[in-house]
Design an enzyme around this catalytic site. Structure first.
Site, PDB file in Angstrom:
ATOM      1  N   LYS A  80       0.417  -1.394   0.069  1.00 28.47           N
ATOM      2  CA  LYS A  80      -0.020  -0.208   0.190  1.00 28.47           C
ATOM      3  C   LYS A  80       0.624   1.189  -0.465  1.00 28.47           C
ATOM      4  O   LYS A  80       0.691   2.745  -0.647  1.00 28.47           O
ATOM      5  CB  LYS A  80      -1.357   0.045   1.045  1.00 28.47           C
ATOM      6  N   GLY A  90      -9.548  -3.430   4.932  1.00 28.10           N
ATOM      7  CA  GLY A  90      -9.868  -3.029   6.217  1.00 28.10           C
ATOM      8  C   GLY A  90      -8.942  -3.567   7.710  1.00 28.10           C
ATOM      9  O   GLY A  90      -8.991  -3.752   9.052  1.00 28.10           O
ATOM     10  N   LYS A 127      -3.646  11.012   7.428  1.00 24.85           N
ATOM     11  CA  LYS A 127      -5.143  11.687   8.185  1.00 24.85           C
ATOM     12  C   LYS A 127      -6.280  10.711   8.106  1.00 24.85           C
ATOM     13  O   LYS A 127      -7.491  10.598   7.107  1.00 24.85           O
ATOM     14  CB  LYS A 127      -5.429  13.223   7.781  1.00 24.85           C
ATOM     15  N   TYR A 128      -7.179  11.112   9.918  1.00 26.46           N
ATOM     16  CA  TYR A 128      -8.799   9.952   9.644  1.00 26.46           C
ATOM     17  C   TYR A 128      -9.009  10.966   8.807  1.00 26.46           C
ATOM     18  O   TYR A 128      -9.874  11.777   9.684  1.00 26.46           O
ATOM     19  CB  TYR A 128      -8.791   9.386  10.513  1.00 26.46           C
ATOM     20  N   LYS A 155     -18.756  -5.380   1.796  1.00 27.70           N
ATOM     21  CA  LYS A 155     -19.725  -5.312   1.148  1.00 27.70           C
ATOM     22  C   LYS A 155     -21.081  -5.682   1.493  1.00 27.70           C
ATOM     23  O   LYS A 155     -21.224  -6.996   1.372  1.00 27.70           O
ATOM     24  CB  LYS A 155     -19.620  -4.017   0.235  1.00 27.70           C
ATOM     25  N   ARG A 181      -7.845  -7.012  -9.893  1.00 24.55           N
ATOM     26  CA  ARG A 181      -9.086  -8.516  -9.956  1.00 24.55           C
ATOM     27  C   ARG A 181     -10.140  -8.069 -10.654  1.00 24.55           C
ATOM     28  O   ARG A 181     -10.454  -6.757  -9.936  1.00 24.55           O
ATOM     29  CB  ARG A 181      -9.336  -8.683  -9.088  1.00 24.55           C
ATOM     30  N   ARG A 236     -25.660  -8.495  -1.997  1.00 28.95           N
ATOM     31  CA  ARG A 236     -25.697  -9.953  -1.166  1.00 28.95           C
ATOM     32  C   ARG A 236     -26.051 -10.573  -0.710  1.00 28.95           C
ATOM     33  O   ARG A 236     -26.654 -10.042   0.695  1.00 28.95           O
ATOM     34  CB  ARG A 236     -23.667  -9.209  -0.758  1.00 28.95           C
TER      35      ARG A 236
END
Ligand code: MV4
Length: 446
Positions: A116, A165, A201-202, A237, A291, A337
């Site tokens: 990342k 996450g 930064k959040y 999700k 993907r 879903r």
């Protein structure tokens, strides 16, 4: 074009790839564990190979087993689907080393986006807006303190090998920083074997908006507009839609064109998704997925493009012939879903589907591999179906989803259809007024 493609996956995505191959006149090979002897992907593929025991490490994640299955069946390419080996650069390389094609990006691009810190630095240099934060890895507390003072609290510590996450620590103030940094590094080392951590930064109330792209590896990249994936629980999700109710044409065009320009510079090949947080009218890159994603059908419904076929074509070396101006947003699409889970505690609810009636009619799509008397094995993800509706506008699309959820009958197991019905009936959802925290907050109230 390929003669034969091996699908290194199971469930609805395996069926989705089999269908794309059949439309292209390409033969298919299914692989399966001993728990999936009677799975639909095994029945629908032209050939199948049993590759191991039920736990995915001993079957769907086993690189030698899959390479062997592809070799003995003389497949010329492997489609990884999503999950399992789909973002494993070593696997992509191994496939190529065995004179077969990996249907996805180059191992180099998978590696780049899998780290990342490297991903963020790369896309930033390519002109994509990123979340303000540390410039690369932060190892010690002195540097961390300094970085956080510049960024401003609250901050989010993220593991460079994390994503989706995993490996994150929220830090509200300087006095918690040392403890959180150590914890983040330790957990990252345990989980990923890499303790490198960076700081951002959040953003407090953003939406999750992602851009779909396909590149041909020759310098042409097309975008397929965005999906809004803000409705999630514990980083899973639950419902996705396209287009995002939060954007206008000008905003979506600008970010999509920025993404395309960036990925053309690196000659990206294959399907990809560039994930952003969106807050106060600004986009901030967080990650790129290399993907095809679970929620790709909403994009297919609004653009009329078969993304899986396109993935296979570019992997076979075909140039992209479609033009960007011909990719237009037609109406609205929503995906719910459907998970085999207990509505009270969200624990998986495997078992036998004793009765099954999927919904139908105009603008209704069901991507699933389940059938009457199918036994859902306990070893894999609890998602058993994706219900997608499409209609001329968002309001009509929600109506159509409401009917489709009502028609959908699945007996013998517990599932989240009642939850989906309640979500789409909520005022905030109907108004499109939600962010990444909305669903969990609403569920706590109930
Ligand atoms: C963030 C964030 C707030 N600020 N980064 C979670 C998954 C991973 N892809 C990135 N995640 C987040 N990164 C900054 N700087 C909030 C989240 C986040 C989140 C993001 C997308 C969808 C749902 C989420 C739920 C909680 C936290």
């Amino acid at each position: 074009m390929f003669r034969k493609v091996l699908i290194a996956n199971r469930g609805e995505i395996a069926l989705r790839v089999i269908r794309a191959c059949r439309d292209l006149g390409v033969k298919t090979v299914a692989v399966h564990s001993t728990a999936d002897d009677s799975a639909m992907h095994v029945r629908l593929a032209d050939e199948s190979v049993c590759i191991g025991k039920p736990p995915s490490n001993e079957s769907y994640m086993s690189m030698p087993a899959i390479i062997s299955a592809a070799t003995i069946t003389k497949a010329d390419a492997i489609h990884p689907g999503f999950g399992f080996l789909s973002e494993n650069a070593d696997f992509a390389q191994m496939v190529e080393d065995h004179q077969m094609v990996f249907i996805g990006p180059t191992a180099e691009h998978i590696n780049m986006m899998g780290d990342k810190i490297i991903a963020k630095r790369t896309v930033k240099d390519l002109g994509i807006p990123v979340v303000p934060g540390s410039d690369g890895e932060i190892r010690d507390i002195v540097k961390a303190k300094k970085a956080c003072e510049e960024i401003g609290y609250p901050v989010l510590l993220k593991a460079t090998a994390g994503g989706g996450g995993r490996g994150m620590q929220l830090v509200e103030s300087a006095d918690k920083l040392q403890e959180s940094l150590q914890k983040c590094q330790q957990e990252a080392k345990m989980a990923f074997g890499n303790d490198a951590v960076y700081i951002e930064k959040y953003l407090t109330l953003p939406r999750h908006i992602e851009i779909q792209v396909v590149g041909d590896g020759r310098g042409k990249v097309l975008h397929f507009w965005e999906r809004d994936c803000s409705l999630q629980r514990r980083h899973q999700k639950v419902l996705e839609e396209a287009p995002s109710p939060a954007l206008n044409t000008e905003q979506r065009t600008k970010i999509c064109e920025t993404v395309v320009k960036a990925l053309e510079k690196i000659k990206y090949r294959g399907a990809g998704t560039v994930e952003f947080l969106y807050e106060n009218g600004e986009f901030y890159f967080i990650e790129m997925n290399t993907r095809i994603q679970v929620e790709h059908p909403v994009t297919e419904m609004i653009t009329g493009v078969d993304l899986v076929q396109m993935q296979i074509k570019v992997a076979a070396g075909e140039p992209l012939t479609l033009e960007q101006k011909d990719i237009q947003i037609n109406g609205h699409a929503i995906e719910c879903r459907i998970n085999a889970e207990d509505p009270d505690n969200f624990l998986p609810s495997p078992g036998k589907v004793t009765g099954y009636h999927p919904p139908g009619g105009p603008g209704v799509r069901v991507d699933s591999a389940i059938y009457t008397d199918y036994s859902i094995p306990p070893y894999y993800d609890s998602m058993i179906a994706k219900l997608i509706t499409h209609n001329s506008d968002r309001e009509q699309c929600i109506r159509r989803m409401n009917s489709a959820l009502y028609e959908y009958l699945i007996d013998g197991i517990k599932c989240n259809i009642p939850l989906q019905q309640r979500i789409i009936a909520q005022d905030d959802f109907i108004k499109g007024d939600y962010n990444i925290h909305w669903l969990e907050k609403w569920m706590k109230l109930k």
